[in-house]
Design a protein around this motif. Structure first.
Motif, short mmCIF file in Angstrom:
data_model
loop_
_atom_site.label_atom_id
_atom_site.label_comp_id
_atom_site.label_asym_id
_atom_site.label_seq_id
_atom_site.Cartn_x
_atom_site.Cartn_y
_atom_site.Cartn_z
N LYS A 99 0.82 -1.21 0.00
CA LYS A 99 0.00 0.00 0.00
C LYS A 99 0.86 1.27 0.00
CE LYS A 99 -3.97 -2.12 0.07
NZ LYS A 99 -4.90 -2.04 -1.06
N LEU A 100 2.01 1.25 0.68
CA LEU A 100 2.88 2.43 0.65
C LEU A 100 3.45 2.64 -0.75
CD1 LEU A 100 2.77 2.34 3.82
CD2 LEU A 100 5.14 3.11 3.76
N TRP A 101 3.85 1.56 -1.39
CA TRP A 101 4.36 1.66 -2.77
C TRP A 101 3.27 2.24 -3.66
CZ3 TRP A 101 8.09 -2.49 -5.06
CH2 TRP A 101 8.51 -2.09 -6.34
N GLU A 102 2.06 1.74 -3.51
CA GLU A 102 0.94 2.23 -4.31
C GLU A 102 0.73 3.73 -4.10
OE1 GLU A 102 -3.89 1.39 -4.65
OE2 GLU A 102 -2.59 -0.11 -3.71
N ASP A 133 9.34 9.00 7.06
CA ASP A 133 10.13 10.23 7.18
C ASP A 133 10.66 10.69 5.82
OD1 ASP A 133 10.35 11.72 9.42
OD2 ASP A 133 12.26 10.88 10.09
N LYS A 134 11.34 9.80 5.14
CA LYS A 134 12.01 10.16 3.88
C LYS A 134 11.13 10.01 2.66
CE LYS A 134 16.71 9.10 5.48
NZ LYS A 134 17.94 8.34 5.19
N MET A 135 9.98 9.35 2.83
CA MET A 135 9.07 9.10 1.72
C MET A 135 9.76 8.34 0.58
SD MET A 135 5.88 10.14 2.06
CE MET A 135 5.50 9.99 3.81
N THR A 145 15.07 2.32 -6.07
CA THR A 145 14.57 3.09 -4.94
C THR A 145 13.23 3.70 -5.33
OG1 THR A 145 16.79 3.60 -4.12
CG2 THR A 145 15.01 5.04 -3.41
N VAL A 146 12.23 3.44 -4.53
CA VAL A 146 10.88 3.96 -4.78
C VAL A 146 10.71 5.23 -3.98
CG1 VAL A 146 8.40 3.51 -4.64
CG2 VAL A 146 9.99 1.65 -5.20
N ARG A 147 10.47 6.36 -4.66
CA ARG A 147 10.27 7.65 -3.99
C ARG A 147 8.87 8.16 -4.26
NH1 ARG A 147 15.51 8.02 -6.07
NH2 ARG A 147 17.12 8.26 -4.44
N ALA A 148 8.31 8.83 -3.29
CA ALA A 148 6.96 9.38 -3.44
C ALA A 148 6.97 10.49 -4.48
CB ALA A 148 6.45 9.90 -2.10
#
Length: 279
Positions: A99-102, A133-135, A145-148
């Motif tokens: 869900k965070l990746w999504e 914290d780092k999103m 690396t998956v970034r928001a």
């Protein structure tokens, strides 16, 4: 981007302030309160009010923080390798996004609900510290690396079943939803039952708060339970006079909607017996 409540959700001034403070600070909003006070519904209404998509992560006692990021299905890859499947050469085929990746890869801002975080292991919140914290987070199997793309609005709920770590609390904006007072409860009920008559509502809520304040009660009825109770009263077309209790009958009408264990039912039966004995 400001939350001001919706026609379907009665948000108090301190609650709307907490939501907007969380959005401004870009920190997760940790919402605590009794079960049934609208914590989960808050996230849905924030999303609806701001016109955003909502992603919901329901936490269970077996949930691990890693599942919110991704899971690597090594068993399926092994099986496919034995079957000679070409998919096996690309490890990405066996990465299940959490869900965070999504939420991170969404092209627009979303509302991410992490519901009932206190159900999980005590280490669960700490395992999410860096990611929240780092999103961003690292996928070791693929090296990416998956970034928001857009920082999501994160709402985390807790029923206060266990203490959360201090390091996690420091990164959140905290709000406790107090149990609604009489006037706020009337407003909440009228959202769900707009045609209810004032006399019936007054009598029902008077009984409801008396029940909540009864000494020795194991489980106090919540907001969602009084709404269900009133739905039954309306369906049975009961009048305020029908609801009145005397000492011989301490149990409220249709009490199964309010009292959810045998100890509390027996408590009211004992109160009725004591009242009869004193006559």
């Amino acid at each position: 981007m400001k939350f001001e409540g919706t026609k379907d959700y009665v948000a108090t001034a301190d609650l709307t302030m907490a939501v907007n403070a969380s959005v401004t600070l870009e920190r997760p909003l940790l919402v605590k309160g009794e079960p049934g006070t609208g914590k989960t519904e808050l996230a849905k209404q924030v999303a609806a009010s701001l016109g955003l998509k909502m992603i919901e992560w329901n936490v269970k006692s077996t949930t691990k923080a890693q599942q919110g990021l991704y899971e690597y299905d090594a068993v399926s890859r092994l099986r496919d390798s034995q079957l000679g499947d070409e998919r096996v050469h690309d490890v990405a085929n066996y990465i299940r996004k959490g869900k965070l990746w999504e939420a991170f890869e969404a092209g627009e801002k979303v509302v991410l609900l992490i519901d009932e975080i206190d159900k999980a292991d005590i280490e669960f919140p700490n395992d999410l510290l860096q990611e929240l914290d780092k999103m961003e987070f690292h996928v070791y199997e693929t090296g990416e690396t998956v970034r928001a793309k857009q920082r999501p609005i994160i709402i985390i709920t807790s029923n206060n079943e266990k203490e959360l770590p201090d390091a996690f609390l420091r990164r959140c904006f905290f709000h406790y939803i107090n149990f609604p007072d009489g006037e706020t409860m009337k407003a909440i009920v009228k959202v769900h039952h707009p045609g209810i008559k004032d006399q019936l509502l007054t009598e029902a809520l008077t009984q409801f708060y008396e029940i909540r304040e009864t000494r020795g009660l194991k489980k106090k009825p919540s907001t969602s339970e009084v709404i269900d109770w009133l739905k039954l009263l309306l369906a049975e077309d009961l009048s305020p006079e029908d609801l009145k209790r005397d000492g011989a009958n301490a149990l409220p009408k249709l009490h199964g909607a309010l009292l959810k264990n045998e100890q509390d039912v027996h408590l009211f039966e004992r109160l009725a017996f004591m009242a009869r004995s004193e006559r």
